[in-house]
Write a protein that holds these residues in place. Structure first.
Motif, mmCIF file in Angstrom:
data_model
loop_
_atom_site.group_PDB
_atom_site.id
_atom_site.type_symbol
_atom_site.label_atom_id
_atom_site.label_comp_id
_atom_site.label_asym_id
_atom_site.label_seq_id
_atom_site.Cartn_x
_atom_site.Cartn_y
_atom_site.Cartn_z
ATOM 1 N N LEU A 181 30.967 -12.963 1.552
ATOM 2 C CA LEU A 181 30.614 -14.373 1.730
ATOM 3 C C LEU A 181 29.985 -14.934 0.454
ATOM 4 O O LEU A 181 30.324 -16.032 0.014
ATOM 5 N N THR A 206 36.654 -19.548 3.908
ATOM 6 C CA THR A 206 35.256 -19.127 3.801
ATOM 7 C C THR A 206 34.465 -19.553 5.031
ATOM 8 O O THR A 206 33.688 -18.767 5.582
ATOM 9 N N ASP A 244 35.346 -15.771 6.958
ATOM 10 C CA ASP A 244 34.281 -15.069 6.228
ATOM 11 C C ASP A 244 32.907 -15.306 6.847
ATOM 12 O O ASP A 244 32.150 -14.364 7.087
ATOM 13 N N LEU A 245 32.591 -16.557 7.106
ATOM 14 C CA LEU A 245 31.301 -16.881 7.717
ATOM 15 C C LEU A 245 31.218 -16.346 9.147
ATOM 16 O O LEU A 245 30.199 -15.791 9.560
#
Length: 169
Positions: free
Chosen positions: A25, A145, A149-150
């Protein structure tokens, strides 16, 4: 065992997916920050000239870093779920670790959307307008992202917190 008073390998294994997903991240946010600079109005015309060469070098190193982090996250998650399978079911962290692992792998699902944009930047297929291709890449990168990812990181935070909570109960 006296060694576990100083270092518990099982606890380290349980925390590894959180650590590696945090790095993923962080790297994604750094990529966005560093590459967005090329699209600032003051330097955009100069960026079109530099971007293909810069991005080629940047991407090669970044790809290795990203693949290493994704591999470490997935493999450490599989290992911790295997080692602690019964324990994970009892405190419901297995669901969070599994969701985090699936989301981590989901990072790669964006390759078909990103690969043509990377190729366009590196090969300067837009003939001097690479910043437009970068803008397009950054849009997909931001979506990836903020979604996989988050979300993977949040799953690992919750899974790890359940592990820590279970250790204190």
């Amino acid at each position: 065992m006296a060694t576990r008073a100083f270092f518990d390998p099982i606890a380290a294994l349980r925390a590894a997916p959180l650590l590696t997903s945090t790095c993923t991240l962080w790297w994604a946010m750094d990529e966005h920050f560093f590459l967005s600079i090329f699209n600032t109005p003051e330097i955009r015309s100069k960026s079109n000239e530099l971007l293909p060469t810069y991005f080629k070098e940047f991407f090669e190193g970044g790809l290795n870093r990203t693949l290493a982090l994704l591999t470490l996250t997935i493999s450490s998650t599989m290992a911790t779920c295997f080692v602690n399978h019964g324990y994970h079911w009892a405190n419901k962290s297995l669901r969070w670790y599994t969701a985090g692992m699936v989301l981590t792998a989901g990072h790669l699902a964006f390759v078909p959307a990103i690969a043509p944009k990377i190729k366009a930047i590196v090969e300067d297929t837009s003939k001097g307008e690479s910043t437009k291709d970068l803008e397009s890449w950054l849009s997909v990168h931001t979506i990836r992202t903020l979604t996989v990812d988050l979300a993977a990181w949040v799953c690992f935070v919750i899974g790890t917190a359940r592990e820590i909570q279970g250790d204190w109960d």
